[in-house]
Design an enzyme around this catalytic site. Sequence first.
Site, PDB file in Angstrom:
ATOM      1  N   GLY A  15       0.813  -1.213   0.000  1.00 15.09           N
ATOM      2  CA  GLY A  15       0.000   0.000   0.000  1.00 15.09           C
ATOM      3  C   GLY A  15       0.844   1.259   0.000  1.00 15.09           C
ATOM      4  O   GLY A  15       2.079   1.200   0.166  1.00 15.09           O
ATOM      5  N   ASP A  16       0.190   2.402  -0.254  1.00 13.48           N
ATOM      6  CA  ASP A  16       0.836   3.722  -0.241  1.00 13.48           C
ATOM      7  C   ASP A  16       1.965   3.844  -1.257  1.00 13.48           C
ATOM      8  O   ASP A  16       2.945   4.565  -1.044  1.00 13.48           O
ATOM      9  CB  ASP A  16       1.386   4.047   1.168  1.00 13.48           C
ATOM     10  CG  ASP A  16       0.294   4.044   2.211  1.00 13.48           C
ATOM     11  OD1 ASP A  16      -0.838   4.396   1.861  1.00 13.48           O
ATOM     12  OD2 ASP A  16       0.574   3.684   3.368  1.00 13.48           O
ATOM     13  N   LYS A  19      -0.500   5.290  -5.702  1.00 14.36           N
ATOM     14  CA  LYS A  19      -1.579   4.979  -6.667  1.00 14.36           C
ATOM     15  C   LYS A  19      -2.395   6.225  -7.008  1.00 14.36           C
ATOM     16  O   LYS A  19      -2.760   6.440  -8.155  1.00 14.36           O
ATOM     17  CB  LYS A  19      -2.518   3.899  -6.079  1.00 14.36           C
ATOM     18  CG  LYS A  19      -1.828   2.588  -5.788  1.00 14.36           C
ATOM     19  CD  LYS A  19      -2.755   1.610  -5.094  1.00 14.36           C
ATOM     20  CE  LYS A  19      -3.118   1.991  -3.677  1.00 14.36           C
ATOM     21  NZ  LYS A  19      -2.007   1.933  -2.715  1.00 14.36           N
ATOM     22  N   ASN A  41     -10.162   2.973   4.457  1.00 17.72           N
ATOM     23  CA  ASN A  41      -8.811   2.627   4.932  1.00 17.72           C
ATOM     24  C   ASN A  41      -7.790   3.185   3.940  1.00 17.72           C
ATOM     25  O   ASN A  41      -6.637   3.433   4.290  1.00 17.72           O
ATOM     26  CB  ASN A  41      -8.636   1.107   5.098  1.00 17.72           C
ATOM     27  CG  ASN A  41      -9.146   0.277   3.932  1.00 17.72           C
ATOM     28  OD1 ASN A  41      -9.811   0.789   3.034  1.00 17.72           O
ATOM     29  ND2 ASN A  41      -8.848  -1.005   3.954  1.00 17.72           N
ATOM     30  N   GLY A  43      -5.895   5.869   1.614  1.00 13.96           N
ATOM     31  CA  GLY A  43      -5.594   7.293   1.646  1.00 13.96           C
ATOM     32  C   GLY A  43      -4.761   7.563   0.411  1.00 13.96           C
ATOM     33  O   GLY A  43      -3.606   7.159   0.344  1.00 13.96           O
ATOM     34  N   HIS A  44      -5.362   8.172  -0.589  1.00 16.51           N
ATOM     35  CA  HIS A  44      -4.674   8.396  -1.867  1.00 16.51           C
ATOM     36  C   HIS A  44      -4.439   9.896  -2.049  1.00 16.51           C
ATOM     37  O   HIS A  44      -5.372  10.680  -2.022  1.00 16.51           O
ATOM     38  CB  HIS A  44      -5.520   7.843  -3.034  1.00 16.51           C
ATOM     39  CG  HIS A  44      -5.692   6.352  -2.965  1.00 16.51           C
ATOM     40  ND1 HIS A  44      -6.416   5.636  -3.880  1.00 16.51           N
ATOM     41  CD2 HIS A  44      -5.205   5.434  -2.087  1.00 16.51           C
ATOM     42  CE1 HIS A  44      -6.365   4.353  -3.565  1.00 16.51           C
ATOM     43  NE2 HIS A  44      -5.655   4.209  -2.481  1.00 16.51           N
ATOM     44  N   ARG A 145     -23.656 -12.515   5.629  1.00 14.97           N
ATOM     45  CA  ARG A 145     -24.980 -12.170   5.065  1.00 14.97           C
ATOM     46  C   ARG A 145     -25.860 -11.404   6.039  1.00 14.97           C
ATOM     47  O   ARG A 145     -27.069 -11.573   6.088  1.00 14.97           O
ATOM     48  CB  ARG A 145     -25.685 -13.436   4.543  1.00 14.97           C
ATOM     49  CG  ARG A 145     -25.008 -13.953   3.297  1.00 14.97           C
ATOM     50  CD  ARG A 145     -25.001 -15.418   3.184  1.00 14.97           C
ATOM     51  NE  ARG A 145     -24.262 -16.024   4.274  1.00 14.97           N
ATOM     52  CZ  ARG A 145     -24.119 -17.328   4.427  1.00 14.97           C
ATOM     53  NH1 ARG A 145     -24.683 -18.142   3.570  1.00 14.97           N
ATOM     54  NH2 ARG A 145     -23.431 -17.827   5.425  1.00 14.97           N
ATOM     55  N   GLN A 226      -4.943  -0.249  -1.259  1.00 14.06           N
ATOM     56  CA  GLN A 226      -4.009  -1.128  -0.548  1.00 14.06           C
ATOM     57  C   GLN A 226      -2.996  -1.710  -1.548  1.00 14.06           C
ATOM     58  O   GLN A 226      -2.669  -1.036  -2.500  1.00 14.06           O
ATOM     59  CB  GLN A 226      -4.763  -2.237   0.219  1.00 14.06           C
ATOM     60  CG  GLN A 226      -5.564  -1.729   1.419  1.00 14.06           C
ATOM     61  CD  GLN A 226      -6.901  -1.122   1.070  1.00 14.06           C
ATOM     62  OE1 GLN A 226      -7.688  -1.745   0.386  1.00 14.06           O
ATOM     63  NE2 GLN A 226      -7.175   0.075   1.546  1.00 14.06           N
ATOM     64  N   THR A 301      -1.284   8.440   5.218  1.00 17.85           N
ATOM     65  CA  THR A 301      -2.242   9.431   4.719  1.00 17.85           C
ATOM     66  C   THR A 301      -3.547   9.351   5.503  1.00 17.85           C
ATOM     67  O   THR A 301      -4.230  10.342   5.711  1.00 17.85           O
ATOM     68  CB  THR A 301      -2.518   9.159   3.217  1.00 17.85           C
ATOM     69  OG1 THR A 301      -1.268   9.070   2.550  1.00 17.85           O
ATOM     70  CG2 THR A 301      -3.349  10.243   2.577  1.00 17.85           C
TER      71      THR A 301
HETATM   72  P1  GDP Z   1      -1.429   5.644  -2.334  1.00 17.89           P
HETATM   73  O1  GDP Z   1      -2.176   5.187  -1.132  1.00 17.89           O
HETATM   74  O2  GDP Z   1      -0.825   4.512  -3.091  1.00 17.89           O
HETATM   75  O3  GDP Z   1      -2.230   6.555  -3.221  1.00 17.89           O
HETATM   76  O4  GDP Z   1      -0.190   6.506  -1.769  1.00 17.89           O
HETATM   77  P2  GDP Z   1      -0.249   7.647  -0.617  1.00 17.89           P
HETATM   78  O5  GDP Z   1      -0.852   8.868  -1.197  1.00 17.89           O
HETATM   79  O6  GDP Z   1      -0.841   7.106   0.624  1.00 17.89           O
HETATM   80  O7  GDP Z   1       1.298   7.829  -0.325  1.00 17.89           O
HETATM   81  C1  GDP Z   1       2.194   8.224  -1.301  1.00 17.89           C
HETATM   82  C2  GDP Z   1       2.841   9.543  -0.850  1.00 17.89           C
HETATM   83  O8  GDP Z   1       3.965   9.811  -1.666  1.00 17.89           O
HETATM   84  C3  GDP Z   1       1.933  10.744  -1.017  1.00 17.89           C
HETATM   85  O9  GDP Z   1       2.237  11.678  -0.035  1.00 17.89           O
HETATM   86  C4  GDP Z   1       2.292  11.274  -2.407  1.00 17.89           C
HETATM   87  O10 GDP Z   1       2.033  12.663  -2.560  1.00 17.89           O
HETATM   88  C5  GDP Z   1       3.768  11.003  -2.429  1.00 17.89           C
HETATM   89  N1  GDP Z   1       4.337  10.693  -3.746  1.00 17.89           N
HETATM   90  C6  GDP Z   1       3.806  10.010  -4.795  1.00 17.89           C
HETATM   91  N2  GDP Z   1       4.712   9.850  -5.775  1.00 17.89           N
HETATM   92  C7  GDP Z   1       5.845  10.442  -5.347  1.00 17.89           C
HETATM   93  C8  GDP Z   1       7.158  10.584  -5.913  1.00 17.89           C
HETATM   94  O11 GDP Z   1       7.458  10.112  -7.003  1.00 17.89           O
HETATM   95  N3  GDP Z   1       8.072  11.248  -5.137  1.00 17.89           N
HETATM   96  C9  GDP Z   1       7.787  11.771  -3.916  1.00 17.89           C
HETATM   97  N4  GDP Z   1       8.733  12.391  -3.259  1.00 17.89           N
HETATM   98  N5  GDP Z   1       6.567  11.644  -3.377  1.00 17.89           N
HETATM   99  C10 GDP Z   1       5.619  10.977  -4.064  1.00 17.89           C
HETATM  100  P1  IMO Z   2      -3.815   2.700   0.450  1.00 18.39           P
HETATM  101  O1  IMO Z   2      -4.968   2.479  -0.497  1.00 18.39           O
HETATM  102  C1  IMO Z   2      -1.254   1.056   3.579  1.00 18.39           C
HETATM  103  C2  IMO Z   2      -3.138  -1.813   6.330  1.00 18.39           C
HETATM  104  C3  IMO Z   2      -3.284  -1.380   7.767  1.00 18.39           C
HETATM  105  C4  IMO Z   2      -3.177  -2.735   8.439  1.00 18.39           C
HETATM  106  C5  IMO Z   2      -3.920  -3.660   7.491  1.00 18.39           C
HETATM  107  C6  IMO Z   2      -5.377  -3.901   7.858  1.00 18.39           C
HETATM  108  O2  IMO Z   2      -3.685   4.107   0.912  1.00 18.39           O
HETATM  109  O3  IMO Z   2      -2.563   2.123  -0.108  1.00 18.39           O
HETATM  110  P2  IMO Z   2      -7.586  -2.423   7.653  1.00 18.39           P
HETATM  111  O4  IMO Z   2      -7.937  -1.111   8.266  1.00 18.39           O
HETATM  112  O5  IMO Z   2      -7.645  -2.452   6.164  1.00 18.39           O
HETATM  113  O6  IMO Z   2      -8.351  -3.568   8.259  1.00 18.39           O
HETATM  114  O7  IMO Z   2      -6.035  -2.663   8.081  1.00 18.39           O
HETATM  115  O8  IMO Z   2      -3.850  -3.035   6.228  1.00 18.39           O
HETATM  116  N1  IMO Z   2      -3.724  -0.871   5.330  1.00 18.39           N
HETATM  117  C7  IMO Z   2      -3.003  -0.062   4.560  1.00 18.39           C
HETATM  118  N2  IMO Z   2      -1.676   0.174   4.508  1.00 18.39           N
HETATM  119  N3  IMO Z   2      -2.086   1.659   2.702  1.00 18.39           N
HETATM  120  C8  IMO Z   2      -3.411   1.414   2.713  1.00 18.39           C
HETATM  121  O9  IMO Z   2      -4.246   1.885   1.764  1.00 18.39           O
HETATM  122  C9  IMO Z   2      -3.934   0.549   3.695  1.00 18.39           C
HETATM  123  N4  IMO Z   2      -5.178   0.121   4.001  1.00 18.39           N
HETATM  124  C10 IMO Z   2      -5.024  -0.757   4.999  1.00 18.39           C
HETATM  125  O10 IMO Z   2      -2.250  -0.503   8.150  1.00 18.39           O
HETATM  126  O11 IMO Z   2      -1.832  -3.157   8.467  1.00 18.39           O
HETATM  127 MG    MG Z   3      -2.228   5.553   0.934  1.00 14.72          MG
END
Ligand code: GDP
Ligand code: IMO
Ligand code: MG
Length: 438
Positions: A15-16, A19, A41, A43-44, A145, A226, A301
């Site tokens: 995750g994170d 995306k 859950n 955070g994009h 269900r 995720q 996030t």
């Molecule tokens: P997601 O959950 O996959 O959408 O990712 P998140 O938004 O939770 O976390 C990615 C973080 O990295 C965010 O704060 C973005 O703004 C940042 N980010 C994305 N791409 C880049 C990159 O190429 N370089 C840097 N420095 N930050 C990035």
């Molecule tokens: P995005 O879409 C990173 C992790 C939680 C925990 C496990 C289960 O931003 O990439 P949950 O609340 O889903 O039951 O938690 O999954 N988790 C994530 N980690 N990015 C996420 O989403 C996540 N969504 C859940 O930290 O380990």
């Molecule tokens: Mg995220």
Amino acid sequence: MSNNSSLVVVGAQWGDEGKGKVIDHLAVKADIVARFQGGNNAGHTVVYGANIFKLHHVPSGILNKDTLCLLGNGMVVNPLVLMEEMSELEKRGIDTSNLRISSKAHLILAYHEVLDEANEKMLGEKKIGTTGRGIGPAYADKALRRGIRAVELTDFSRFKKRLAEVLPLQNRFLQEIFDHPGYELEELAEKYRLAVEKLGPLVKDISLILNQGLAEKKRVLFEGAQGALLDIDHGTYPYVTSSSTVAAAAASGTGLGPQRLGQVLGVMKAYTTRVGEGPFPSEDVTEAGDQLRERGNEFGTTTGRPRRCGWFDAVIARYAAMINGLTGLALTKLDVLSGMEIVKIAVAYRCNGKEIRNFPSSIEELKLCEPVYETFPGWDEDISRVRSLDGFPTAAKDYIKALENSVGVKVDLLSVGPDRAQTIICPGSNLSNWFIEK
Ligand code: GDP
Ligand code: IMO
Ligand code: MG
């Protein structure tokens, strides 16, 4: 690109991976962006100029005013949080009238959040480290269900009737196991009256909209949440989320035949992070890990928790490529590696004295795995302004090549910063077709 009209974007680590940023960049050419699993859950983050948007339910395509944004049946939706998210976006001038919710999506209600927290407390040291958003309990109710679907939001008396059916059992759990007073029907139903009014009209048959859209040659982007290693089946169970996060879920999570899915883009950071508990073989708990966290601003996030950081793990990347059928990679956060003396890739694991290249299917075995690293020289140049492959220092180019070779999938998109503009589409890659005018 074999199927030019749809593209699935999934997280290929924990995750994170970025995306939200990648989806936002590709969404300029999309007619429809659909989420197919997970809930708030997720955070994009989307950044352009001084604007920062953190999206939890709403697809990252919402910033394009003509893009239709769909919440698929595979999702769990918290009506109160969604309403809040939409109103925040509206306040910032983002039109949310193009949002639709699948009638079959399941609702996250107040008791799910309480149960999530209570379950975690009960697990003590063995806790999952969930986001506390009620995701697990909502999916559990769906499977048992006894969930409430978004279709019930179309009429308040219908919603209340369904709540009256399921609430007595929820209250027994809360009261008898978790020492919580439970909820009174009238009061709880009233909490959702406004949500029924506001969200009810957005509830639609998403499957029909998508199938018709594809028949009309509309371009569809599927936004995963995720990542592969958090998948309920294929991830590091039980340290996973409660939904299917892999590309195939884009079909079942929206009501589409699998042959309608096109290319599958796996988003990966140039290193690895994980938030929450569970095994993470290439985690670096030394200064290098701290450096990655600081430079990459690796704080959740959704929950603000510090993310665990480590090196790029090609074992999990190959596994993610296999279970998703990745046709290309979106490699993000390469800029964060600038200034590291050396950069490392875990190319295999050593487990019980043996070197293994495939991701172990048992978490007990995984816990015993030590990464086998290949080490590369780092680079000092700031690459955040680079906009073409030629502009990278040789060491960065070599790292990208080594990473591609170790995963066995080509990089289609490179990201060198959080902003929309800090993105490179690799020439001749599968993705270049996406940007060709229809
Ligand atoms: P997601 O959950 O996959 O959408 O990712 P998140 O938004 O939770 O976390 C990615 C973080 O990295 C965010 O704060 C973005 O703004 C940042 N980010 C994305 N791409 C880049 C990159 O190429 N370089 C840097 N420095 N930050 C990035
Ligand atoms: P995005 O879409 C990173 C992790 C939680 C925990 C496990 C289960 O931003 O990439 P949950 O609340 O889903 O039951 O938690 O999954 N988790 C994530 N980690 N990015 C996420 O989403 C996540 N969504 C859940 O930290 O380990
Ligand atoms: Mg995220």
